[in-house]
Design an enzyme around this catalytic site. Structure first.
Site, PDB file in Angstrom:
ATOM      1  N   ARG A 291       0.854  -1.187   0.000  1.00  0.00           N
ATOM      2  CA  ARG A 291       0.000   0.000   0.000  1.00  0.00           C
ATOM      3  C   ARG A 291       0.889   1.237   0.000  1.00  0.00           C
ATOM      4  NH1 ARG A 291      -4.058   1.613   4.927  1.00  0.00           N
ATOM      5  NH2 ARG A 291      -2.113   2.155   5.961  1.00  0.00           N
TER       6      ARG A 291
ATOM      7  N   THR B 231      -0.940   7.675  -0.913  1.00  0.00           N
ATOM      8  CA  THR B 231      -2.254   7.620  -1.586  1.00  0.00           C
ATOM      9  C   THR B 231      -3.164   6.539  -1.003  1.00  0.00           C
ATOM     10  OG1 THR B 231      -1.491   5.974  -3.179  1.00  0.00           O
ATOM     11  CG2 THR B 231      -1.150   8.296  -3.768  1.00  0.00           C
TER      12      THR B 231
ATOM     13  N   ASP C 144       1.828  -1.377  12.423  1.00  0.00           N
ATOM     14  CA  ASP C 144       2.132  -1.927  11.091  1.00  0.00           C
ATOM     15  C   ASP C 144       2.475  -3.402  11.253  1.00  0.00           C
ATOM     16  OD1 ASP C 144       3.735  -2.799   8.813  1.00  0.00           O
ATOM     17  OD2 ASP C 144       3.482  -0.741   8.126  1.00  0.00           O
TER      18      ASP C 144
ATOM     19  N   ASP D 175       5.837  -4.628   9.739  1.00  0.00           N
ATOM     20  CA  ASP D 175       7.003  -4.166  10.508  1.00  0.00           C
ATOM     21  C   ASP D 175       7.121  -4.931  11.822  1.00  0.00           C
ATOM     22  OD1 ASP D 175       7.317  -2.373   8.481  1.00  0.00           O
ATOM     23  OD2 ASP D 175       6.903  -0.579   9.679  1.00  0.00           O
TER      24      ASP D 175
END
Ligand SMILES: O=P(O)(O)OC[C@H]1O[C@H](OP(=O)(O)OP(=O)(O)O)[C@H](O)[C@@H]1O
Ligand SMILES: O=c1cc[nH]c(=O)[nH]1
Ligand SMILES: [Mg+2]
Length: 218
Positions: free
Chosen positions: A109, A113, A209, A212
């Site tokens: 992703r 945006t 995340d 991560d």
């Protein structure tokens, strides 16, 4: 005209799921523990997600008598982790579905945006008649999962179940809108539906995340 199949969402309500999810969310949980818990959690979600997995009737002999039973049927189910973070769910899923085949989608992703881009595709050409299980821990805006499911439908899939550790209401609504009126029943099985997305498109309260936390910031 195709009949309308509403998308079905199941938030698995079980104390063990809630217990593992709580530690996954905790910012103090390190990567090795996060990987282990994600693996354990997906096995619990998979138990619910595979309720309709196709089986064939068989008979086996016990030491005493014949016993009717079932075995996973052909064609083999297809499991599709979305790289990177979905890889953290693969072993937990295939532990329950050992005969499944595994396809791969690499998607990222754009953090500006929030649009998903596909950088790798390794899937069977023909998915007609195959039960497909997509793995991605985070369903945020829904852009990634919608693109992944569309790739499967383009290859003939009509039976798609997504397993997510967490889902946002915005992403679920987006998927419902995108696939409204398609012939393919779409199911989402998740450990929880969280409150909302923040301005950066992160799930709140979420777990941060997922990629991560599983694999580090690369
Ligand atoms: O619903 P969306 O708004 O599309 O966001 C969800 C996606 O974002 C994360 O992937 P990311 O792009 O961080 O890639 P990664 O797994 O490689 O970290 C996550 O694993 C989902 O794939
Ligand atoms: O909260 C979020 C949203 C997208 N991707 C993640 O890993 N976490
Ligand atoms: Mg990521």
């Amino acid at each position: 005209m195709g009949y309308r199949v509403p998308m079905q969402t199941l938030a698995v309500d079980h104390p063990l799921v809630a217990h593992k999810l709580t530690t996954l969310r905790d910012v103090r949980t390190d990567s090795p523990t996060f990987r282990r818990l994600a693996d354990e959690l997906v096995t619990l979600l998979a138990y619910e997600a595979t309720r309709d997995v196709r089986v064939a009737e068989v008979t086996v002999q016990t030491p005493l008598a014949d016993a009717p039973g079932v075995r996973l049927a052909s064609p083999k189910p297809l499991v599709v982790p979305i790289l990177r973070a979905g890889l953290g769910m693969l072993d937990g899923m295939t532990r329950l579905l050992p005969t499944a085949e595994v396809g791969f989608l690499g998607m990222i992703r754009d953090e500006g945006t929030l649009q998903a881009q596909t950088y790798a595709t390794r899937l069977p050409d023909d998915l007609s008649g195959r039960q497909c299980y997509v793995l991605d821990p985070m369903l945020a805006t829904g852009g990634t999962l919608a693109a992944a499911i569309q790739l499967l439908i383009d290859r003939g899939a009509t039976d798609v179940t997504a397993l997510c550790l967490l889902a946002a209401p915005e992403g679920l609504k987006y998927l419902e809108a995108v696939f409204e009126g398609t012939n393919a029943p779409i199911r989402v099985v998740t450990a929880a539906v969280d409150s909302h997305l923040n301005e950066q498109g992160f799930i709140v309260p979420g777990l941060g995340d997922a990629g991560d936390r599983l694999y580090g910031v690369v």
